[in-house]
Motif scaffolding. Structure first.
Motif, short mmCIF file in Angstrom:
data_model
loop_
_atom_site.label_atom_id
_atom_site.label_comp_id
_atom_site.label_asym_id
_atom_site.label_seq_id
_atom_site.Cartn_x
_atom_site.Cartn_y
_atom_site.Cartn_z
N ASP A 76 0.86 -1.17 0.00
CA ASP A 76 0.00 0.00 0.00
C ASP A 76 0.90 1.22 0.00
OD1 ASP A 76 -2.30 1.61 0.16
OD2 ASP A 76 -2.11 1.71 2.35
N GLY A 77 1.19 1.76 -1.18
CA GLY A 77 2.16 2.85 -1.28
C GLY A 77 3.53 2.34 -0.85
N ASN A 78 4.12 3.02 0.15
CA ASN A 78 5.42 2.59 0.65
C ASN A 78 5.31 1.60 1.80
OD1 ASN A 78 6.88 4.24 -1.13
ND2 ASN A 78 6.60 6.01 0.24
N ASP A 79 4.08 1.21 2.13
CA ASP A 79 3.87 0.34 3.29
C ASP A 79 3.47 -1.08 2.86
OD1 ASP A 79 4.22 2.71 4.61
OD2 ASP A 79 2.09 2.99 5.09
N ILE A 80 3.53 -1.96 3.83
CA ILE A 80 2.97 -3.30 3.67
C ILE A 80 1.78 -3.39 4.61
CG2 ILE A 80 3.32 -5.76 4.08
CD1 ILE A 80 4.87 -4.91 1.68
N LEU A 81 0.65 -3.85 4.10
CA LEU A 81 -0.52 -4.09 4.94
C LEU A 81 -0.61 -5.59 5.18
CD1 LEU A 81 -3.41 -1.78 3.69
CD2 LEU A 81 -2.30 -1.79 5.93
N LEU A 82 -0.64 -5.94 6.45
CA LEU A 82 -0.62 -7.36 6.84
C LEU A 82 -1.90 -7.70 7.60
CD1 LEU A 82 0.81 -10.12 7.65
CD2 LEU A 82 1.70 -8.86 9.63
N ARG A 83 -2.55 -8.77 7.19
CA ARG A 83 -3.68 -9.26 7.98
C ARG A 83 -3.18 -10.43 8.80
NH1 ARG A 83 -8.75 -8.07 7.84
NH2 ARG A 83 -8.74 -7.18 5.75
N GLN A 84 -3.30 -10.32 10.14
CA GLN A 84 -2.72 -11.34 11.01
C GLN A 84 -3.54 -11.48 12.28
OE1 GLN A 84 0.22 -13.37 10.51
NE2 GLN A 84 -0.96 -14.32 12.13
N SER A 85 -4.10 -12.64 12.50
CA SER A 85 -4.82 -12.89 13.75
C SER A 85 -3.83 -13.31 14.83
CB SER A 85 -5.87 -13.97 13.54
OG SER A 85 -5.27 -15.11 12.99
N ASP A 86 -4.28 -13.41 16.06
CA ASP A 86 -3.45 -13.82 17.20
C ASP A 86 -2.19 -12.97 17.30
OD1 ASP A 86 -5.15 -16.19 17.69
OD2 ASP A 86 -4.34 -16.83 15.76
N PHE A 87 -2.35 -11.67 17.14
CA PHE A 87 -1.20 -10.76 17.15
C PHE A 87 -1.65 -9.43 17.73
CE2 PHE A 87 1.93 -8.22 14.29
CZ PHE A 87 2.86 -8.18 15.31
N ALA A 88 -0.99 -9.00 18.81
CA ALA A 88 -1.22 -7.68 19.39
C ALA A 88 0.14 -7.04 19.64
CB ALA A 88 -2.01 -7.78 20.68
N LEU A 89 0.27 -5.78 19.26
CA LEU A 89 1.58 -5.13 19.35
C LEU A 89 2.03 -5.00 20.80
CD1 LEU A 89 1.17 -2.37 16.61
CD2 LEU A 89 2.32 -4.58 16.43
N ASP A 90 1.12 -4.58 21.69
CA ASP A 90 1.50 -4.45 23.11
C ASP A 90 1.95 -5.81 23.66
OD1 ASP A 90 0.94 -1.74 23.27
OD2 ASP A 90 -1.14 -2.07 23.85
N ASP A 91 1.17 -6.85 23.40
CA ASP A 91 1.49 -8.18 23.94
C ASP A 91 2.86 -8.66 23.47
OD1 ASP A 91 -0.97 -8.13 25.09
OD2 ASP A 91 -1.85 -9.76 23.92
N THR A 92 3.15 -8.42 22.19
CA THR A 92 4.36 -9.01 21.59
C THR A 92 5.60 -8.13 21.75
OG1 THR A 92 3.09 -10.27 19.96
CG2 THR A 92 5.38 -9.80 19.41
N LEU A 93 5.43 -6.80 21.64
CA LEU A 93 6.60 -5.92 21.58
C LEU A 93 6.92 -5.25 22.92
CD1 LEU A 93 5.98 -4.33 18.08
CD2 LEU A 93 7.54 -6.19 18.70
N ASN B 182 -6.78 0.64 13.65
CA ASN B 182 -7.87 0.75 14.64
C ASN B 182 -8.37 -0.56 15.25
OD1 ASN B 182 -9.45 -0.03 12.39
ND2 ASN B 182 -9.85 2.09 11.87
N GLY B 183 -7.45 -1.20 15.96
CA GLY B 183 -7.84 -2.35 16.77
C GLY B 183 -8.22 -3.60 15.99
N SER B 184 -8.01 -3.61 14.69
CA SER B 184 -8.40 -4.77 13.88
C SER B 184 -7.25 -5.76 13.80
CB SER B 184 -8.78 -4.31 12.48
OG SER B 184 -7.62 -3.84 11.81
N ASP B 185 -7.38 -6.75 12.91
CA ASP B 185 -6.28 -7.69 12.69
C ASP B 185 -5.43 -7.26 11.49
OD1 ASP B 185 -8.12 -8.13 10.73
OD2 ASP B 185 -8.16 -10.32 10.94
N LEU B 186 -5.52 -5.94 11.19
CA LEU B 186 -4.79 -5.38 10.06
C LEU B 186 -3.63 -4.52 10.57
CD1 LEU B 186 -5.37 -5.72 7.04
CD2 LEU B 186 -6.62 -3.56 7.09
N PHE B 187 -2.42 -4.80 10.10
CA PHE B 187 -1.23 -4.11 10.58
C PHE B 187 -0.52 -3.43 9.41
CE2 PHE B 187 -2.27 -7.42 13.52
CZ PHE B 187 -2.08 -6.83 14.76
N ARG B 188 0.02 -2.24 9.72
CA ARG B 188 0.75 -1.48 8.70
C ARG B 188 2.23 -1.46 9.05
NH1 ARG B 188 -0.62 2.15 4.78
NH2 ARG B 188 -2.81 1.97 5.38
N LEU B 189 3.04 -1.99 8.16
CA LEU B 189 4.49 -1.93 8.31
C LEU B 189 4.97 -0.78 7.45
CD1 LEU B 189 3.60 -5.01 8.79
CD2 LEU B 189 6.02 -5.51 8.56
#
Length: 267
Positions: free
Chosen positions: A8-25, A56-63
């Motif tokens: 998506d432009g200069n980004d990668i959009l990732l759909r990933q379940s069982d993943f939360a940034l606070d929990d993991t990072l 916004n709290g979904s299973d969609l992540f922007r790198l």
DNA sequence: TTCCAGGCGTATC
DNA sequence: GATACGCATGGA
């Protein structure tokens, strides 16, 4: 497991379940990620930098500012995207307390970190708190413009590392550098050694005891059978598993450890 | 001020 | 092999 993503432009959009940034990072397995004002995380391992945010709290992540090539070669592996954590959690949830733990901290993934970075980071972590661990590692990475290899640290002494303000741990780092460079410790061989042998080998480094060795194995070598026992996990064992861990943790005791560690700390 | 932080090395029994 | 104690530093 197939990885679902698009550019998506200069980004990668990732759909990933069982993943939360606070929990993991922000769970104490890696020490170079910082939450930004807009709830994204900026961080790095070795010399790879990334900003990642959740849509916004979904299973969609922007790198952010990541090429498809970098995503595939670096981050898909680092975030362990080909492992089905839903299946692992279902397996662990056969046990009652683990079921609660998975529900509490279900967004944890085990990062596939660099072995040297994880080993030296967990040497620094001993008898220390997370803000200070981050400070020491931050000063080290600032000094070297990225996480230094053992080779880059070959001339370091306790005195030259003084700017880290790492206290008594500086001499342990110096010993780890020396044993890796002399070939006494061969990190790539440790990767495939039986768990006990790998552990004993790492524990020949001064300042590496059972806990640090197991953390290095779990987080730096993706040895999911390693089970780091700190004061909190000792409490888990005494209170919930006086007769040992249940059968459903076989082979993934380390992953179970992560869910349990965060769950008991929340009570 | 005192205590503590995802421990470990050393001394001592 | 078990147990007690010191250890650098800085935040609470």
């Amino acid at each position: 497991m197939a990885i679902e993503y698009k550019t998506d432009g200069n980004d990668i959009l990732l759909r990933q379940s069982d993943f939360a940034l606070d929990d993991t990072l922000d769970c104490g397995q890696a020490f170079r990620w910082e939450k930004t004002a807009d709830n994204a995380y900026h961080g790095a391992f070795l010399n790879n930098q990334l900003t990642i945010s959740c849509e916004n709290g979904s299973d969609l992540f922007r790198l952010h500012n990541t090429t498809e090539q970098e995503f595939i070669e670096v981050w898909a592996d680092y975030f362990d995207l080909s492992t089905d954590y839903g299946r692992l959690k279902a397996q662990l949830s056969e046990d009652e307390m683990l079921s609660k733990a998975c529900a509490y901290a279900g967004g944890i993934r085990i990062l596939r970190q660099d072995s040297w970075e994880a080993l030296s980071s967990f040497i620094i972590s001993q008898n220390n708190n997370i803000p200070r661990i981050k400070g020491i590692i931050g000063r080290l990475c600032e000094h070297y413009s990225g996480y230094p290899s053992a080779e880059m640290m070959k001339d370091e002494t306790v005195e030259s590392l003084g700017y880290l303000r790492s206290g008594f741990r500086a001499k342990y780092l110096v010993d780890a550098v020396s044993k890796v460079l002399s070939g006494e410790i061969e990190l790539e061989k440790i990767r495939s050694l039986p768990l006990d042998e790998a552990r004993n080998k790492l524990m020949t480094i001064k300042g590496v005891g059972p806990k640090v060795a197991d953390c290095a194995l779990l987080f730096g070598f993706y040895r999911t059978d390693a089970f780091p026992m700190d004061v909190w996990v000792k409490r888990v064992m005494a209170q919930w598993y006086p007769n040992g861990l249940p059968e459903c943790t076989k082979g993934i005791r380390g992953i179970a450890q992560q869910y349990l560690f965060h769950y008991i700390r929340s009570l």
